[in-house]
Write an enzyme that holds these catalytic residues in place. Sequence first.
Site, mmCIF file in Angstrom:
data_model
loop_
_atom_site.group_PDB
_atom_site.id
_atom_site.type_symbol
_atom_site.label_atom_id
_atom_site.label_comp_id
_atom_site.label_asym_id
_atom_site.label_seq_id
_atom_site.Cartn_x
_atom_site.Cartn_y
_atom_site.Cartn_z
ATOM 1 N N GLY A 10 0.840 -1.198 0.000
ATOM 2 C CA GLY A 10 0.000 0.000 0.000
ATOM 3 C C GLY A 10 0.873 1.245 0.000
ATOM 4 O O GLY A 10 2.103 1.164 0.060
ATOM 5 N N ASP A 35 -3.529 -12.403 3.284
ATOM 6 C CA ASP A 35 -4.848 -11.866 2.959
ATOM 7 C C ASP A 35 -5.678 -11.786 4.244
ATOM 8 O O ASP A 35 -5.937 -12.809 4.888
ATOM 9 C CB ASP A 35 -5.511 -12.785 1.921
ATOM 10 C CG ASP A 35 -6.849 -12.223 1.459
ATOM 11 O OD1 ASP A 35 -7.400 -11.329 2.135
ATOM 12 O OD2 ASP A 35 -7.343 -12.691 0.412
ATOM 13 N N PHE A 36 -6.115 -10.597 4.601
ATOM 14 C CA PHE A 36 -6.824 -10.389 5.866
ATOM 15 C C PHE A 36 -8.227 -10.992 5.873
ATOM 16 O O PHE A 36 -8.885 -10.986 6.908
ATOM 17 C CB PHE A 36 -6.909 -8.884 6.183
ATOM 18 C CG PHE A 36 -5.654 -8.315 6.793
ATOM 19 C CD1 PHE A 36 -4.412 -8.868 6.524
ATOM 20 C CD2 PHE A 36 -5.710 -7.207 7.633
ATOM 21 C CE1 PHE A 36 -3.246 -8.343 7.081
ATOM 22 C CE2 PHE A 36 -4.563 -6.677 8.203
ATOM 23 C CZ PHE A 36 -3.328 -7.242 7.923
ATOM 24 N N ALA A 59 -5.382 -2.247 5.034
ATOM 25 C CA ALA A 59 -6.731 -1.817 5.405
ATOM 26 C C ALA A 59 -7.604 -1.823 4.160
ATOM 27 O O ALA A 59 -7.100 -1.772 3.033
ATOM 28 C CB ALA A 59 -6.702 -0.411 6.002
ATOM 29 N N HIS A 60 -8.906 -1.900 4.390
ATOM 30 C CA HIS A 60 -9.876 -1.683 3.310
ATOM 31 C C HIS A 60 -10.107 -0.179 3.300
ATOM 32 O O HIS A 60 -10.810 0.357 4.149
ATOM 33 C CB HIS A 60 -11.166 -2.438 3.641
ATOM 34 C CG HIS A 60 -12.188 -2.412 2.543
ATOM 35 N ND1 HIS A 60 -12.674 -1.241 2.000
ATOM 36 C CD2 HIS A 60 -12.823 -3.417 1.890
ATOM 37 C CE1 HIS A 60 -13.567 -1.531 1.063
ATOM 38 N NE2 HIS A 60 -13.667 -2.838 0.969
ATOM 39 N N ASP A 101 -9.053 9.776 10.662
ATOM 40 C CA ASP A 101 -9.905 10.921 11.013
ATOM 41 C C ASP A 101 -11.388 10.582 10.810
ATOM 42 O O ASP A 101 -12.257 11.234 11.388
ATOM 43 C CB ASP A 101 -9.518 12.111 10.120
ATOM 44 C CG ASP A 101 -9.485 11.745 8.637
ATOM 45 O OD1 ASP A 101 -8.907 10.700 8.301
ATOM 46 O OD2 ASP A 101 -10.039 12.493 7.810
ATOM 47 N N TYR A 124 -16.710 2.652 6.832
ATOM 48 C CA TYR A 124 -15.249 2.616 6.995
ATOM 49 C C TYR A 124 -14.858 3.142 8.376
ATOM 50 O O TYR A 124 -14.069 2.517 9.097
ATOM 51 C CB TYR A 124 -14.613 3.456 5.880
ATOM 52 C CG TYR A 124 -13.130 3.722 6.032
ATOM 53 C CD1 TYR A 124 -12.182 2.731 5.798
ATOM 54 C CD2 TYR A 124 -12.667 4.992 6.387
ATOM 55 C CE1 TYR A 124 -10.818 2.992 5.927
ATOM 56 C CE2 TYR A 124 -11.303 5.263 6.515
ATOM 57 C CZ TYR A 124 -10.389 4.259 6.291
ATOM 58 O OH TYR A 124 -9.048 4.529 6.415
ATOM 59 N N LYS A 128 -13.037 0.915 11.251
ATOM 60 C CA LYS A 128 -11.705 1.299 11.735
ATOM 61 C C LYS A 128 -11.752 1.544 13.247
ATOM 62 O O LYS A 128 -10.833 1.179 13.974
ATOM 63 C CB LYS A 128 -11.205 2.546 11.003
ATOM 64 C CG LYS A 128 -10.855 2.337 9.533
ATOM 65 C CD LYS A 128 -9.596 1.502 9.295
ATOM 66 C CE LYS A 128 -8.344 2.194 9.745
ATOM 67 N NZ LYS A 128 -7.137 1.370 9.488
ATOM 68 N N TRP A 149 -5.960 11.943 5.254
ATOM 69 C CA TRP A 149 -5.684 12.414 3.891
ATOM 70 C C TRP A 149 -4.290 11.994 3.409
ATOM 71 O O TRP A 149 -3.465 12.830 2.985
ATOM 72 C CB TRP A 149 -5.817 13.944 3.841
ATOM 73 C CG TRP A 149 -7.180 14.472 4.170
ATOM 74 C CD1 TRP A 149 -8.214 13.801 4.790
ATOM 75 C CD2 TRP A 149 -7.668 15.796 3.934
ATOM 76 N NE1 TRP A 149 -9.299 14.634 4.937
ATOM 77 C CE2 TRP A 149 -8.993 15.859 4.414
ATOM 78 C CE3 TRP A 149 -7.119 16.939 3.374
ATOM 79 C CZ2 TRP A 149 -9.766 17.012 4.342
ATOM 80 C CZ3 TRP A 149 -7.886 18.088 3.299
ATOM 81 C CH2 TRP A 149 -9.191 18.118 3.769
HETATM 82 N N1 LIG Z 1 -5.512 6.776 2.554
HETATM 83 C C1 LIG Z 1 -5.934 7.697 3.437
HETATM 84 O O1 LIG Z 1 -6.304 8.814 3.071
HETATM 85 C C2 LIG Z 1 -5.961 7.360 4.911
HETATM 86 C C3 LIG Z 1 -6.472 8.321 5.819
HETATM 87 C C4 LIG Z 1 -6.487 8.016 7.171
HETATM 88 C C5 LIG Z 1 -6.002 6.807 7.622
HETATM 89 N N2 LIG Z 1 -5.523 5.896 6.737
HETATM 90 C C6 LIG Z 1 -5.047 4.606 7.231
HETATM 91 O O2 LIG Z 1 -3.663 4.507 6.955
HETATM 92 C C7 LIG Z 1 -3.316 3.129 6.722
HETATM 93 C C8 LIG Z 1 -2.564 3.021 5.394
HETATM 94 O O3 LIG Z 1 -3.412 3.499 4.353
HETATM 95 P P1 LIG Z 1 -2.895 3.666 2.843
HETATM 96 O O4 LIG Z 1 -3.278 5.013 2.395
HETATM 97 O O5 LIG Z 1 -1.485 3.220 2.733
HETATM 98 O O6 LIG Z 1 -3.864 2.614 2.144
HETATM 99 P P2 LIG Z 1 -3.671 1.798 0.788
HETATM 100 O O7 LIG Z 1 -2.684 2.451 -0.092
HETATM 101 O O8 LIG Z 1 -5.056 1.544 0.286
HETATM 102 O O9 LIG Z 1 -3.034 0.456 1.317
HETATM 103 C C9 LIG Z 1 -3.773 -0.497 1.983
HETATM 104 C C10 LIG Z 1 -3.179 -1.843 1.651
HETATM 105 O O10 LIG Z 1 -4.015 -2.826 2.272
HETATM 106 C C11 LIG Z 1 -4.149 -3.874 1.333
HETATM 107 N N3 LIG Z 1 -5.337 -4.678 1.517
HETATM 108 C C12 LIG Z 1 -6.607 -4.429 1.141
HETATM 109 N N4 LIG Z 1 -7.376 -5.506 1.393
HETATM 110 C C13 LIG Z 1 -6.568 -6.429 1.943
HETATM 111 C C14 LIG Z 1 -6.758 -7.759 2.394
HETATM 112 N N5 LIG Z 1 -7.941 -8.374 2.282
HETATM 113 N N6 LIG Z 1 -5.709 -8.417 2.905
HETATM 114 C C15 LIG Z 1 -4.496 -7.833 2.971
HETATM 115 N N7 LIG Z 1 -4.232 -6.609 2.535
HETATM 116 C C16 LIG Z 1 -5.270 -5.912 2.021
HETATM 117 C C17 LIG Z 1 -4.216 -3.191 -0.015
HETATM 118 O O11 LIG Z 1 -3.924 -4.125 -1.016
HETATM 119 P P3 LIG Z 1 -4.450 -3.897 -2.512
HETATM 120 O O12 LIG Z 1 -3.609 -2.782 -3.037
HETATM 121 O O13 LIG Z 1 -4.222 -5.223 -3.137
HETATM 122 O O14 LIG Z 1 -5.890 -3.510 -2.403
HETATM 123 C C18 LIG Z 1 -3.154 -2.121 0.137
HETATM 124 O O15 LIG Z 1 -1.895 -2.609 -0.235
HETATM 125 C C19 LIG Z 1 -4.624 2.349 6.770
HETATM 126 O O16 LIG Z 1 -4.780 1.812 8.051
HETATM 127 C C20 LIG Z 1 -5.695 3.424 6.551
HETATM 128 O O17 LIG Z 1 -6.929 3.066 7.131
HETATM 129 C C21 LIG Z 1 -5.475 6.148 5.389
#
Ligand SMILES: NC(=O)c1ccc[n+]([C@@H]2O[C@H](COP(=O)([O-])OP(=O)(O)OC[C@H]3O[C@@H](n4cnc5c(N)ncnc54)[C@H](OP(=O)(O)O)[C@@H]3O)[C@@H](O)[C@H]2O)c1
Length: 327
Positions: A10, A35-36, A59-60, A101, A124, A128, A149
Amino acid sequence: MNILLLGAQGQLGWELGASLSTLGSVIHYGRGEADFTNLEKLEELVRLAKPRVIINAAAHTKVDQAETEPLVAHLINAKAPALLAKLARELSAWLIHYSTDYVFDGLKNDPYTEEDIPTPLNVYGHNKLDGDKAILVSGCRHLIFRTSWVFSFQSCNFAKNILELAKKETSFSVVADQYGSPTGVELLSSATALALHQALHSEKDLSGLYNLVAAGETNWHGYALYLIRRALEIGWVLAASPERIYPQESSKIQPPQIAQRPANSRLNTAKFTSVFGLTPPPWQYYVDRVLWSWSRFRNIEMSPPAPPNKIIDLKFIPPLNYQPIHR
Ligand SMILES: NC(=O)c1ccc[n+]([C@@H]2O[C@H](COP(=O)([O-])OP(=O)(O)OC[C@H]3O[C@@H](n4cnc5c(N)ncnc54)[C@H](OP(=O)(O)O)[C@@H]3O)[C@@H](O)[C@H]2O)c1
């Protein structure tokens, strides 16, 4: 020291791979290996790895999609973290996890602290939050970083989408009534490594939930304007110009977003700074770095970004028609 990194492909996971490698031997697992949605296999992998630290960057994160597949989202965002917390406790490992957030309804006037009671608006956010709660009560040593973000160089995100849109369209609208802090993965990953290093070597138990976002604030419209102005300054050829990027109310988005989003996503990072002695730099610094990387990719010459203490607009870049929140 074995560090098990889950969600390694991710946005954040990929960057964590680099910053954690100075702390120990990192086992990188993406969705293909871990795979979660298969908790039995996940448990087996964790036990085999014998980690001293489990980092969960998986995360999803598809906020609208989660509304239509709440059970899968709950499995990934709540049940899997609960299992990781149980295993971390059994194995005396640390669990590092990321919250959002979106656990808040956005009705507070000020930035949210760790003490504020979450009341999520969407699936979501609910999932979370369930994951956070499971870790907090599990008895494992943990660091939960609540962020917002998130963006990076290597993935599809708001910053990339806006620049792609600005290349094609002369004019478009961006939501201007949701406020927060764009947070680059470089900040999250370096701060994670530094805080984890302290947690591992401190005599005190530093376990807890910590807000961790870049300094400053904006809204999506202000963020888009910043990107477009900076890109034009350094010679990108765009169809759009800042005067023709219009602020829009969330309720007017067409087609409407499936999941409701909070109007106020601002997070207070005072606890993180006071416990770890680390101060997040302004969000614009990381946006400039990403822009610099994309520019080099496109053979556009740009001086390396100014260091964070040279960012002038630290507090806020007022977008056109900026109205402070009054609730
Ligand atoms: N993105 C944001 O704006 C944001 C904001 C606040 C908090 N967060 C938190 O920050 C953390 C990192 O987020 P990020 O932005 O890096 O998210 P991301 O780029 O979407 O990465 C999430 C990773 O989780 C993987 N994933 C999804 N379903 C899965 C499953 N069933 N089993 C195993 N892995 C799975 C995804 O794989 P695939 O690529 O194959 O789907 C992806 O590699 C997360 O906890 C998120 O909730 C993110």
